[in-house]
Design an enzyme around this catalytic site. Structure first.
Site, mmCIF file in Angstrom:
data_model
loop_
_atom_site.group_PDB
_atom_site.id
_atom_site.type_symbol
_atom_site.label_atom_id
_atom_site.label_comp_id
_atom_site.label_asym_id
_atom_site.label_seq_id
_atom_site.Cartn_x
_atom_site.Cartn_y
_atom_site.Cartn_z
ATOM 1 N N ASP A 218 0.825 -1.220 0.000
ATOM 2 C CA ASP A 218 0.000 0.000 0.000
ATOM 3 C C ASP A 218 0.855 1.265 0.000
ATOM 4 O O ASP A 218 0.699 2.138 0.862
ATOM 5 C CB ASP A 218 -0.931 0.014 1.220
ATOM 6 C CG ASP A 218 -1.662 -1.309 1.405
ATOM 7 O OD1 ASP A 218 -2.132 -1.865 0.408
ATOM 8 O OD2 ASP A 218 -1.749 -1.773 2.562
ATOM 9 N N GLU B 197 -11.467 0.983 -2.506
ATOM 10 C CA GLU B 197 -10.696 1.254 -1.284
ATOM 11 C C GLU B 197 -9.493 2.110 -1.631
ATOM 12 O O GLU B 197 -9.346 2.593 -2.743
ATOM 13 C CB GLU B 197 -10.254 -0.080 -0.652
ATOM 14 C CG GLU B 197 -9.431 -0.946 -1.591
ATOM 15 C CD GLU B 197 -9.130 -2.319 -1.043
ATOM 16 O OE1 GLU B 197 -9.363 -2.553 0.158
ATOM 17 O OE2 GLU B 197 -8.673 -3.178 -1.806
#
Length: 504
Positions: free
Chosen positions: A17, A186
């Site tokens: 991420d 997301e």
């Protein structure tokens, strides 16, 4: 690859991420660290291709009591890194607690203690935006269905400019259930560009999804959407979730991850431009590039986050993280070289996944050979230490003191569904208290274990296929432990940790 090109991935290990920011001529990157400590790694680059690890922004996980034991898939999820008002800011979501931020005057700190900006279950992937034109501040975040019961939507807030609190209850600004074909939206990253609010956010799941872009003239919407990066006919599955950065000369680049099983989420760099329709175009017209011209930045020497370690003075390098909040005395500094780990007493000696005192680093994403020398300095029956490949299933090789006082070379493993480890090979009497331990990691993260107790390297047990945790790639680990009891139980010393290309 030539001197003028780079090859993806630029970070071939689990830097999950990623988010990136430029300050002057320097680029900085952070990534998820989940339940490992220290958390929030901080990487630096001058050319967006060569990166070094310069520190961490989070010394301990809170609440400290909850993170005294491993919570491998919890903790720090999907941070955002920004620079505003002459400070670095990192926001992240803890899916069980809410949205936190820390900040610092420089990338190396000192970083503030975590501040809870918004409490709640399932609040993940936050990203702030300070609008320099209006002075307004905003925050967007996603939702984890496992905690909140909802997902596939983004919520927006006005935020106090000092980032201490939110100024409203929040509004649903993107509901991807209303977008045909979209699911698991997301990882939003929020920007202001050319009169638009932009949200770059992935959807479709980490292994199979795509990168989307959303734009609106107003922060609270309505937003229109477009898929801007997807696998197409490449071998880069699910190009996913990252950040946009602009160089001093005005080039645009996008950093994102690719989920690669036991190797975790490796990091890619994509060229980015603005199309004639004013939408971003990533990669090769929306497909990930494997090799590409380097950013037009001053050339830099090859660099990568450190892996090798001689542990000078008993200290370990920045690449190492504990599997929970550490306690004093687990690693002892001394005058020589070598990592001296205390044999910690544990009721979970039969399952390394439950131990907080495992010192770990990321599994390399290319075929490699991992080697370390171990000396067991404990007379306690049951004391053991070793080198592990740790995931939902794990394997390790090392030394153990028997009930009769002898030392054995042992090799053990545990399946993902097993509650206890068992032997992967027959225990062998070691002629002393030293061994060289080696794991050769081949294609598909298939691991072959070796040992050398003085008469040359020998293979041990069958091939072990490394496995990830739910969200985390497999880890290399060093540990020393002893079953429950009382009193000091000695230590183990690890020297000359190396990761090299395997010899064939």
């Amino acid at each position: 690859m030539t001197a003028d090109t780079y090859t993806n991935p630029i970070l071939n290990a689990d830097w999950s991420d990623p988010d990136v920011v430029r300050v002057g001529d320097d680029f900085y990157l952070t990534a998820s660290s989940f339940g490992r400590v220290p958390g929030l790694p901080l990487l630096h680059s001058r050319d967006l291709v060569n990166w070094t690890l310069v520190g961490h922004a989070l010394n301990r996980l809170e609440p400290a009591e909850e993170f005294r034991v491993p919570r491998h898939d919890c903790g720090v999820w999907a941070p955002s890194l920004r620079h505003h008002d002459d400070r670095f800011w990192i926001f992240w979501g803890d899916p069980d607690q809410g949205i936190f931020q820390v900040n610092a005057p420089g990338i190396r700190g000192p970083w503030t203690e975590p501040h809870l900006v918004k409490a709640g279950k399932g609040l993940i992937d936050p990203c702030p935006l300070w609008d320099e034109e209006t002075g307004e501040a905003y925050l967007v975040h996603a939702w984890a269905k496992s905690r909140s019961g909802v997902k596939n939507r983004l919520t927006g807030h006005r935020m106090h400019p000092d980032a201490t609190s939110l100024l409203d209850e929040g509004k649903l600004i993107v509901d991807a259930d209303r977008i045909p074909g979209w699911f698991t939206l997301e990882g939003p990253k929020l920007y202001r560009h050319d009169g638009w609010f932009w949200i770059l956010a992935p959807a479709g799941g980490v292994e199979t999804g795509w990168q989307g872009a959303f734009r609106s003239r107003e922060f609270f919407g309505p937003y229109e959407e477009k898929v801007v990066l997807e696998q197409k006919d490449t071998d880069v599955n699910g190009p996913h979730q990252g950040g946009w950065v602009r160089t001093p000369s005005g080039e645009d680049w996008f950093v994102h991850f690719q989920q690669r099983g036991a190797y975790g989420r490796v990091v890619h760099l994509q060229p980015m431009r603005w199309g004639t329709d004013n939408w971003p175009v990533l990669g090769d017209d929306g497909a990930p590039v494997a090799v590409h011209r380097r950013p037009a930045l001053p050339p830099q020497p090859p660099a990568a986050p450190a892996t090798d370690d001689d542990f000078p003075g008993g200290r370990y390098g920045r690449q190492w993280q504990w599997t929970a909040n550490p306690e004093d005395g687990w690693a002892t500094e001394h005058t020589g070289d070598g990592l001296r780990l205390t044999c910690v007493r544990s009721a979970a000696a039969h399952d390394l996944r439950r131990l907080p005192n495992v010192l770990t680093q990321r599994l390399p994403g290319t075929p490699s050979a991992v080697e370390v020398e171990l000396r067991l300095d404990s007379e306690e029956p049951g004391a053991r230490a070793g080198l592990a490949v740790l995931g939902d299933a794990y394997g390790w090789i090392g030394l153990q003191r028997g009930t009769d006082g002898t030392v054995h070379l042992v090799h053990r493993f545990a399946e993902s569904v097993a509650e206890r480890e068992r032997d992967a090979d027959h225990a062998r009497l070691a002629p002393g208290t030293r061994a060289v331990l080696r794991v050769e990691i081949g294609a598909g993260a298939r691991c072959r274990f070796f040992y050398d107790t003085g008469d040359g390297p020998r293979p041990s047990g069958p091939v072990f296929a490394a496995t990830p945790w739910r969200w985390v790639g497999a880890l290399l680990g060093l540990f020393a432990l002893v079953p429950e009891g009382t009193g000091h139980a000695g230590a183990a010393t690890f020297t000359r940790f190396r990761i090299d290309a395997p010899q064939r």
